[in-house]
Design a protein around this motif. Structure first.
Motif, PDB file in Angstrom:
ATOM      1  N   LEU A   1      -5.707  -2.263   8.611  1.00  0.00           N
ATOM      2  CA  LEU A   1      -6.562  -3.274   9.250  1.00  0.00           C
ATOM      3  C   LEU A   1      -6.942  -4.366   8.258  1.00  0.00           C
ATOM      4  O   LEU A   1      -7.001  -5.549   8.616  1.00  0.00           O
ATOM      5  CB  LEU A   1      -7.831  -2.630   9.816  1.00  0.00           C
ATOM      6  CG  LEU A   1      -7.660  -1.843  11.105  1.00  0.00           C
ATOM      7  CD1 LEU A   1      -8.995  -1.237  11.527  1.00  0.00           C
ATOM      8  CD2 LEU A   1      -7.096  -2.721  12.228  1.00  0.00           C
ATOM      9  N   GLY A   2      -7.167  -3.966   7.012  1.00  0.00           N
ATOM     10  CA  GLY A   2      -7.520  -4.944   5.977  1.00  0.00           C
ATOM     11  C   GLY A   2      -6.406  -5.970   5.796  1.00  0.00           C
ATOM     12  O   GLY A   2      -6.659  -7.176   5.728  1.00  0.00           O
TER      13      GLY A   2
ATOM     14  N   ASP B   1      -8.360   7.879   7.588  1.00  0.00           N
ATOM     15  CA  ASP B   1      -9.285   6.741   7.684  1.00  0.00           C
ATOM     16  C   ASP B   1      -8.945   5.678   6.638  1.00  0.00           C
ATOM     17  O   ASP B   1      -9.010   4.487   6.914  1.00  0.00           O
ATOM     18  CB  ASP B   1     -10.739   7.201   7.490  1.00  0.00           C
ATOM     19  CG  ASP B   1     -11.237   7.969   8.695  1.00  0.00           C
ATOM     20  OD1 ASP B   1     -10.604   7.857   9.760  1.00  0.00           O
ATOM     21  OD2 ASP B   1     -12.247   8.683   8.565  1.00  0.00           O
ATOM     22  N   GLU B   2      -8.586   6.150   5.457  1.00  0.00           N
ATOM     23  CA  GLU B   2      -8.239   5.214   4.379  1.00  0.00           C
ATOM     24  C   GLU B   2      -6.998   4.401   4.759  1.00  0.00           C
ATOM     25  O   GLU B   2      -6.931   3.190   4.533  1.00  0.00           O
ATOM     26  CB  GLU B   2      -7.990   6.016   3.094  1.00  0.00           C
ATOM     27  CG  GLU B   2      -7.917   5.165   1.855  1.00  0.00           C
ATOM     28  CD  GLU B   2      -7.757   5.998   0.579  1.00  0.00           C
ATOM     29  OE1 GLU B   2      -7.915   7.243   0.638  1.00  0.00           O
ATOM     30  OE2 GLU B   2      -7.449   5.393  -0.468  1.00  0.00           O
TER      31      GLU B   2
ATOM     32  N   ARG C   1      -5.974   3.742   7.840  1.00  0.00           N
ATOM     33  CA  ARG C   1      -6.355   2.789   8.900  1.00  0.00           C
ATOM     34  C   ARG C   1      -7.070   1.576   8.315  1.00  0.00           C
ATOM     35  O   ARG C   1      -6.791   0.438   8.697  1.00  0.00           O
ATOM     36  CB  ARG C   1      -7.268   3.470   9.929  1.00  0.00           C
ATOM     37  CG  ARG C   1      -6.504   4.428  10.813  1.00  0.00           C
ATOM     38  CD  ARG C   1      -7.332   4.870  12.010  1.00  0.00           C
ATOM     39  NE  ARG C   1      -6.511   5.717  12.852  1.00  0.00           N
ATOM     40  CZ  ARG C   1      -6.894   6.903  13.331  1.00  0.00           C
ATOM     41  NH1 ARG C   1      -8.089   7.370  13.073  1.00  0.00           N
ATOM     42  NH2 ARG C   1      -6.077   7.590  14.076  1.00  0.00           N
ATOM     43  N   ARG C   2      -7.970   1.833   7.373  1.00  0.00           N
ATOM     44  CA  ARG C   2      -8.696   0.705   6.749  1.00  0.00           C
ATOM     45  C   ARG C   2      -7.738  -0.211   6.000  1.00  0.00           C
ATOM     46  O   ARG C   2      -7.856  -1.430   6.050  1.00  0.00           O
ATOM     47  CB  ARG C   2      -9.765   1.234   5.779  1.00  0.00           C
ATOM     48  CG  ARG C   2     -11.075   1.596   6.449  1.00  0.00           C
ATOM     49  CD  ARG C   2     -12.212   1.709   5.437  1.00  0.00           C
ATOM     50  NE  ARG C   2     -11.932   2.671   4.374  1.00  0.00           N
ATOM     51  CZ  ARG C   2     -12.157   3.977   4.468  1.00  0.00           C
ATOM     52  NH1 ARG C   2     -12.671   4.486   5.574  1.00  0.00           N
ATOM     53  NH2 ARG C   2     -11.874   4.776   3.462  1.00  0.00           N
ATOM     54  N   ALA C   3      -6.772   0.376   5.298  1.00  0.00           N
ATOM     55  CA  ALA C   3      -5.826  -0.434   4.515  1.00  0.00           C
ATOM     56  C   ALA C   3      -5.001  -1.329   5.441  1.00  0.00           C
ATOM     57  O   ALA C   3      -4.821  -2.519   5.183  1.00  0.00           O
ATOM     58  CB  ALA C   3      -4.918   0.479   3.694  1.00  0.00           C
TER      59      ALA C   3
ATOM     60  N   GLN D   1      -2.763   5.768  -2.118  1.00  0.00           N
ATOM     61  CA  GLN D   1      -3.652   6.796  -1.578  1.00  0.00           C
ATOM     62  C   GLN D   1      -2.876   8.077  -1.297  1.00  0.00           C
ATOM     63  O   GLN D   1      -1.660   8.052  -1.146  1.00  0.00           O
ATOM     64  CB  GLN D   1      -4.298   6.315  -0.279  1.00  0.00           C
ATOM     65  CG  GLN D   1      -3.318   6.244   0.898  1.00  0.00           C
ATOM     66  CD  GLN D   1      -4.023   6.317   2.241  1.00  0.00           C
ATOM     67  OE1 GLN D   1      -4.230   5.302   2.891  1.00  0.00           O
ATOM     68  NE2 GLN D   1      -4.387   7.528   2.682  1.00  0.00           N
TER      69      GLN D   1
ATOM     70  N   ASN E   1      -6.224  -8.165   8.995  1.00  0.00           N
ATOM     71  CA  ASN E   1      -7.397  -9.031   9.059  1.00  0.00           C
ATOM     72  C   ASN E   1      -7.353 -10.185   8.087  1.00  0.00           C
ATOM     73  O   ASN E   1      -7.768 -11.292   8.414  1.00  0.00           O
ATOM     74  CB  ASN E   1      -8.630  -8.200   8.701  1.00  0.00           C
ATOM     75  CG  ASN E   1      -9.520  -8.025   9.890  1.00  0.00           C
ATOM     76  OD1 ASN E   1      -9.801  -8.991  10.585  1.00  0.00           O
ATOM     77  ND2 ASN E   1      -9.944  -6.799  10.123  1.00  0.00           N
TER      78      ASN E   1
ATOM     79  N   HIS F   1       0.864  -1.181   0.000  1.00  0.00           N
ATOM     80  CA  HIS F   1       0.000   0.000   0.000  1.00  0.00           C
ATOM     81  C   HIS F   1       0.904   1.236   0.000  1.00  0.00           C
ATOM     82  O   HIS F   1       1.721   1.412   0.904  1.00  0.00           O
ATOM     83  CB  HIS F   1      -0.896  -0.024   1.248  1.00  0.00           C
ATOM     84  CG  HIS F   1      -1.904   1.075   1.292  1.00  0.00           C
ATOM     85  ND1 HIS F   1      -2.959   1.150   0.408  1.00  0.00           N
ATOM     86  CD2 HIS F   1      -2.012   2.171   2.100  1.00  0.00           C
ATOM     87  CE1 HIS F   1      -3.689   2.236   0.681  1.00  0.00           C
ATOM     88  NE2 HIS F   1      -3.130   2.873   1.703  1.00  0.00           N
TER      89      HIS F   1
END
Ligand code: GDP
Length: 203
Positions: free
Chosen positions: A189-190, A182-183, A185-187, A171, A193, A139
């Motif tokens: 965590l994704g 937020d993007e 953090r989502r990346a 990003q 996960n 990322h």
């Protein structure tokens, strides 16, 4: 978010045998020195000083591990491209990084922090090449986006995207105004996960 606010320093490693056990999942952060990696990590965990640990003299060339939970870690890789670092240290660093990327089973993803005004450095390219030989997702965070206008930022994102494989995502980000947080953090965590889902709360 709560996952990130739990972050705590685990250890600094100079040799692979010092790494924490290769279990669970970790996301590693890389980038040219001064690109904004510490600022991005601090923003991610909403703390001013987490990545300062990695900046204390003697630690800047080490791999620094932070725990988010028993199973999840963030890893701060040494910033590359310091002109001042002696050749011998650069070679050690390269070996350490190559070994880490190639053999770390728990490596769930790599976030590469790139100064949006500068684009990829030679070292970023080398890291991308190293990673293309693995299945590790990448990322790319184009930071300091606050220093570009909207058109410039979009153009940079497009240019960088064309330099990457399909497995990588890109990003824009700013530690100054919080855009893209937020993007990011989502990346992260994704990636964690997908590698090791957290245990259900009632187990
Ligand atoms: P590192 O060496 O990659 O850890 O970089 P730092 O996080 O220490 O940042 C290097 C410099 O860039 C510092 O002066 C930061 O204040 C600045 N910086 C980092 N992120 C941003 C950002 O998103 N926007 C702006 N304008 N400056 C930033």
């Amino acid at each position: 978010m709560s996952q990130f606010s739990q972050a705590s320093f685990v250890l600094s490693a100079w040799q692979p045998h010092q790494f924490p056990p290769d279990q669970g999942a970790e996301v590693a952060f890389a980038g040219r020195s001064n690109a904004g990696k510490s600022s991005a990590l601090n923003a991610l965990v909403a703390r001013k000083d987490l990545a300062r640990t990695s900046k204390t003299p003697g630690r800047t060339q080490l791999i620094n591990f932070f725990a988010l939970s028993a199973a999840w870690r963030l890893v701060d890789l040494p910033g590359y491209g310091y002109a001042k670092v002696p050749q011998r240290m650069q070679e050690h660093w390269r070996e350490l990084l190559t070994g880490y990327v190639r053999s770390r089973t728990s490596l769930a993803g790599v976030v590469i922090i790139v100064d949006a005004r500068r684009g990829f450095s030679d070292h970023d390219q080398q890291l991308l090449e190293m990673l293309s030989a693995t299945a590790v997702p990448v990322h790319v965070v184009l930071t300091k986006a606050d220093k570009l206008n909207r058109g410039e930022a979009a153009q940079t994102a497009r240019r960088v995207t064309t330099q990457l494989t399909e497995r990588a995502s890109v990003q824009l980000f700013s530690a100054v105004d919080g855009s893209g947080l937020d993007e990011l953090r989502r990346a992260v965590l994704g990636m964690l996960n997908r590698a090791v889902p957290p245990l259900p709360k009632n187990s």
